[in-house]
Design a protein around this motif. Structure first.
Motif, PDB file in Angstrom:
ATOM      1  N   ARG A 155       0.833  -1.217   0.000  1.00  0.00           N
ATOM      2  CA  ARG A 155       0.000   0.000   0.000  1.00  0.00           C
ATOM      3  C   ARG A 155       0.862   1.259   0.000  1.00  0.00           C
ATOM      4  O   ARG A 155       0.571   2.226  -0.717  1.00  0.00           O
ATOM      5  CB  ARG A 155      -0.929  -0.014   1.212  1.00  0.00           C
ATOM      6  N   ASN A 215       3.886   1.513  -1.126  1.00  0.00           N
ATOM      7  CA  ASN A 215       4.526   1.639  -2.434  1.00  0.00           C
ATOM      8  C   ASN A 215       3.562   2.221  -3.460  1.00  0.00           C
ATOM      9  O   ASN A 215       3.958   3.064  -4.282  1.00  0.00           O
ATOM     10  CB  ASN A 215       5.013   0.266  -2.893  1.00  0.00           C
ATOM     11  N   ASP A 216       2.294   1.777  -3.397  1.00  0.00           N
ATOM     12  CA  ASP A 216       1.293   2.340  -4.316  1.00  0.00           C
ATOM     13  C   ASP A 216       1.118   3.834  -4.068  1.00  0.00           C
ATOM     14  O   ASP A 216       1.004   4.629  -5.016  1.00  0.00           O
ATOM     15  CB  ASP A 216      -0.042   1.627  -4.142  1.00  0.00           C
ATOM     16  N   GLU A 217       1.104   4.213  -2.774  1.00  0.00           N
ATOM     17  CA  GLU A 217       0.967   5.632  -2.453  1.00  0.00           C
ATOM     18  C   GLU A 217       2.174   6.425  -2.952  1.00  0.00           C
ATOM     19  O   GLU A 217       2.027   7.536  -3.470  1.00  0.00           O
ATOM     20  CB  GLU A 217       0.811   5.807  -0.944  1.00  0.00           C
ATOM     21  N   GLN A 270       1.866   6.837  -6.646  1.00  0.00           N
ATOM     22  CA  GLN A 270       0.880   7.868  -6.955  1.00  0.00           C
ATOM     23  C   GLN A 270       1.437   9.267  -6.695  1.00  0.00           C
ATOM     24  O   GLN A 270       1.250  10.185  -7.501  1.00  0.00           O
ATOM     25  CB  GLN A 270      -0.378   7.629  -6.134  1.00  0.00           C
TER      26      GLN A 270
END
Length: 523
Positions: free
Chosen positions: A280, A282-284, A287
């Motif tokens: 999560r 890493n996704d943030e 983004q």
């Protein structure tokens, strides 16, 4: 049969045999029956008990032989005496064989225990390996339930997981007759409340049998003989319950294996939770990076647009005003000439500022000049000196140039950028030097295969409080004396070419700026 009960039976048989031997004639040797309790002591697996029984049998044999002879008017039959001697030897032999049997039985028991432990450890490793095959928390929880059934063969297994006391629970349940784990939003059975409180109170794992008042109701609900439970993770709370069947009671070995399994399962759950958290995050980060890249592109486009939109009308205005000074639009009053000259100077400063901002934006956004060629720093230095000679003449400053690197002053880079760097440094030196001062420019190369251009002056110097931030953005000059971007641009140009720039105050007065660049490997 317990060891204490076996001990009582052995002594009772020994006493009975002794009493019978005391009441029979000396030729009827009832003491032979004393070998029975000695041999029976092997069941107790106690060499001490066997030695005691053997000693008591020897004493009882001797006493019975004496009293039998005394009862026959103190006439001891030789055959009876020989029988007593043979019995004494048999007691020692039976006792010795019994002790050997106990030793071998103990070794066999230990070997069997080690074999069982090895088997359990292998089964535990296989179970944990299967639990860790996934990094998804949901799949790991399902695997924990399935492997608990494989290891302990229970009647039922369920695992409860919730993020907090107020969050909705998730219950993973596996019946004995089912091959699939059922997931639901149910809570842990209310009969388990007291056990959960004990787990929250500090007991990590529990072995509960029918005699345990806290787990009695849960066992009764699921018709189980015993159960094992553990709190795998405190937050988010995860509880594991393994319930035996009505005819299956868990013991110490199963609980030891369950404790090890619970600890490894907790580690696997924490690992999967950490992996999901990192995913999560890493996704943030991705983004945010994409958003930052979009914003950088917007900022770059804005800066480029502003710089272009400023530069074009400023160049046009400067051209028009210079034509007006030359009389292209008719003769102007003398006072207009001074106003136009001042306006041209201001217009030129604005144009330089626009170009500086454009160059700073390029460096900040990591855009590298595509132009690379071999540049002779001596020739470049001489060109810049000729370009700035008129400025030095106006201020009556002696501007001199020297070189000691004519044969090895080639560097690889963008000529226009390096030219801008030298112009900034030499123009700054001229601006910081009073009339009739001196500015020296020298090109040398050193033993580190670097070409160094040194600009030294005997001017006003740099205040000590400004020296630390001299090459930072908007920090290289005082208020009202330029944009503060010139030295910053010089630093970025030097770094982009693999070199550096530094400042040093002169020993008496003035400043020394040195820009070092690596020499080209292919002269």
């Amino acid at each position: 049969m317990s060891a204490s009960r076996i001990t009582g039976v052995c002594y009772l048989l020994l006493v009975g045999s002794f009493a019978a031997d005391m009441m029979t004639p000396q030729l009827l040797v009832i003491a032979l029956a004393m070998n029975g309790p000695i041999a029976l002591s092997s069941i107790a697996l106690s060499p001490r008990l066997t030695i005691q029984l053997t000693g008591f049998a020897e004493i009882a044999n001797a006493l019975a032989g004496y009293f039998n002879g005394a009862a026959a008017h103190y006439q001891w039959d030789s055959i009876a005496v020989a029988d007593r001697a043979l019995l004494a030897a048999s007691f020692f032999l039976v006792g010795y064989m019994t002790i050997l049997t106990q030793r071998y039985a103990a070794e066999a028991g230990r070997a069997g225990l080690r074999k069982a432990q090895v088997r359990d450890e292998k089964a535990l490793r296989r179970a944990i390996d299967r639990v860790r095959t996934s990094l998804s928390s949901g799949l790991v929880r399902r695997a924990v339930v399935l492997e608990a059934r494989t290891l302990f063969e229970p009647g039922q297994v369920f695992l409860s997981s919730r993020n907090s006391v107020l969050s909705e629970p998730r219950l993973f349940r596996l019946e004995k007759a089912s091959a699939e784990v059922v997931e639901s939003r149910d809570s842990v059975p209310p009969e388990a409340a007291s056990l959960i409180q004990r787990l929250r109170g500090g007991e990590s794992q529990l072995l509960v049998n029918a005699g345990d008042a806290a787990g009695r109701y849960l066992l009764a609900r699921f018709d189980a003989e015993s159960l094992m439970c553990a709190r795998l993770i405190a937050q988010p709370e995860t509880l594991l319950f393994v319930l035996g069947e009505s005819d299956k009671k868990y013991g110490g070995e199963q609980f030891r294996l369950f404790t090890a399994f619970a600890e490894q399962a907790a580690a696997a759950l924490q690992q999967s939770s950490l992996f999901e958290t990192l995913g999560r995050q890493n996704d943030e980060i991705v983004q945010q990076r994409n958003l930052l890249a979009e914003r950088n592109e917007i900022i770059r486009d804005i800066v480029y647009a502003i710089a272009h939109d400023l530069r074009t009308p400023l160049v046009a205005a400067g051209t028009t005003m210079r034509q007006a000074l030359r009389g292209a639009y008719g003769q102007l009053p003398p006072e207009y000439n001074k106003i136009i000259e001042a306006t041209i100077a201001s217009n030129e400063e604005l144009r330089n500022l626009a170009e500086s901002l454009l160059l700073v934006a390029r460096y900040e956004l990591g855009e590298v000049s595509p132009f690379e060629e071999q540049i002779d720093m001596v020739d470049l230095g001489e060109d810049v000196i000729r370009e700035l000679a008129s400025l030095a003449f106006e201020k009556r400053i002696e501007l001199t140039f020297s070189e000691s690197a004519r044969k090895s002053s080639l560097v690889l880079g963008d000529a226009s950028e390096l030219r801008r760097a030298l112009i900034n440094l030499i123009a700054n030196a001229l601006a910081a030097t009073p009339e009739r001062g001196h500015v020296w420019v020298e090109v040398v190369n050193d033993k580190r295969r670097c070409c160094a251009v040194t600009i030294r002056d005997d001017g006003y110097g740099v205040a000590p409080e400004r020296q630390a931030t001299l090459f930072e953005r908007f920090a290289g000059t005082e208020a009202g004396r330029g944009t503060g971007l010139g030295l910053y641009i010089v630093r970025r140009i030097a770094e982009r070419h693999g070199g550096s720039v530094r400042y040093a105050p002169a020993a008496d007065r003035g400043s020394t700026f040195t820009i070092e660049l690596p020499l080209s490997k292919t002269p």
